[in-house]
Scaffold this active site. Sequence first.
Site, PDB file in Angstrom:
ATOM      1  N   SER A 144      30.495  43.761  37.700  1.00 20.01           N
ATOM      2  CA  SER A 144      30.733  45.042  38.364  1.00 20.01           C
ATOM      3  C   SER A 144      29.749  45.320  39.477  1.00 20.01           C
ATOM      4  O   SER A 144      29.985  46.186  40.320  1.00 20.01           O
ATOM      5  CB  SER A 144      30.657  46.170  37.334  1.00 20.01           C
TER       6      SER A 144
ATOM      7  N   CYS B 123      41.642  51.057  31.634  1.00 16.09           N
ATOM      8  CA  CYS B 123      41.181  49.967  32.491  1.00 16.09           C
ATOM      9  C   CYS B 123      40.918  48.707  31.667  1.00 16.09           C
ATOM     10  O   CYS B 123      41.280  47.599  32.071  1.00 16.09           O
ATOM     11  CB  CYS B 123      39.918  50.395  33.235  1.00 16.09           C
TER      12      CYS B 123
ATOM     13  N   CYS C  17      35.128  56.338  38.134  1.00 13.35           N
ATOM     14  CA  CYS C  17      34.773  55.615  39.358  1.00 13.35           C
ATOM     15  C   CYS C  17      35.673  55.966  40.532  1.00 13.35           C
ATOM     16  O   CYS C  17      35.239  55.905  41.689  1.00 13.35           O
ATOM     17  CB  CYS C  17      34.789  54.111  39.105  1.00 13.35           C
TER      18      CYS C  17
END
Length: 376
Positions: free
Chosen positions: A18, A111, A210
């Site tokens: 990430s 996700c 996010c």
Amino acid sequence: MTDTPQRPRPLRVLAAMSGGVDSAVAAARAAEAGHDVTGVHLALSANPQSFRTGARGCCTIEDSRDARRAADVIGIPFYVWDLADRFREDVVEDFVAEYEAGRTPNPCLRCNEKIKFAALLDKALALGFDAVCTGHYAQVIVREDGTRELHRASDMAKDQSYVLGVLDDRQLAHAMFPLGDTLTTKDEIRAEAERRGLAVAKKPDSHDICFIADGDTQGFLANRLGRSEGDIVDESGAKLGTHEGAYGFTIGQRKGLRIGTPAADGKPRYVLDISPVDNTVTVGPASRLDVGALTAVKPRWCGAAPTGPGTYTAQLRAHGGETEVTAELVDGELRVSFVEPVRGVAPGQAIVLYDGTRVVGSATIASTTRATAGVA
């Protein structure tokens, strides 16, 4: 002559990086263990600059660069994969639709289910990889018969098994969590990253959602769904105020109600119910938030589905505690009763069941039964 124990065969591992410290250390540990590791950063926005940056991000251009630098230091190949369309459809649009329907979703679970361990995993397997590695704090334990179980991390303070409770047998068979079985503080993880020469050692953790650039969830939903004035009422139906969209509220919410008239007893009021049909938000005392039972749908099992009623512990929020429950699968729905009432449970949230440290499975809360009376 004694037999020398054989090390497990090296795997071809795709490390999801990430741009943060956890995923970088996880990739480094996988490589150090002898696996053939390739790093990949997921481009999840068609406009990465619209995602959060710095302390609040995980999907920005800056994060992609941080991930690439970490991969260079570890000495592994690195790629950026564009999954923006899948992310928008499976996570962002789902998030908006859930709020529009008066529910409270968790986009991190979606996700993990739809992106990291579905779209990403499918592509990884098609390319010949054996496993996907992430920086989550959880454990995959292999039993003597070869079956796999998902367990809480060794350090409960960092455990992230709740957001992984959507993984099924197939996904667990190809999941790797190198951080889950070590009792280390976050400071020690950062110190390890520094020893390894990873520049992300001091990078702040990401927080919140996010894809909401400024952290204003209500504003984000208003831009997507439009403002729609409705009433805030008490349980008798008496109007107490107005709002600009029922989607901007969640069960158990206390702040931001903008009710001018104080309650008769002077105590705070909380959101008890959200009705998208008539755009009404119902508020009342905290005691009316107590939930004694719930029904959950779309169950996903980290192994075989349980048969008959059973006693478990349940977690209802990513950072919530455990509570004792009895649960049973009836006609494809999970029926759950709480040993002690719990407060502020919202439809749309995930309930994750545990047997000790083992994750049994998860389901999406459809309705709740108040401990006093009525259905929320």
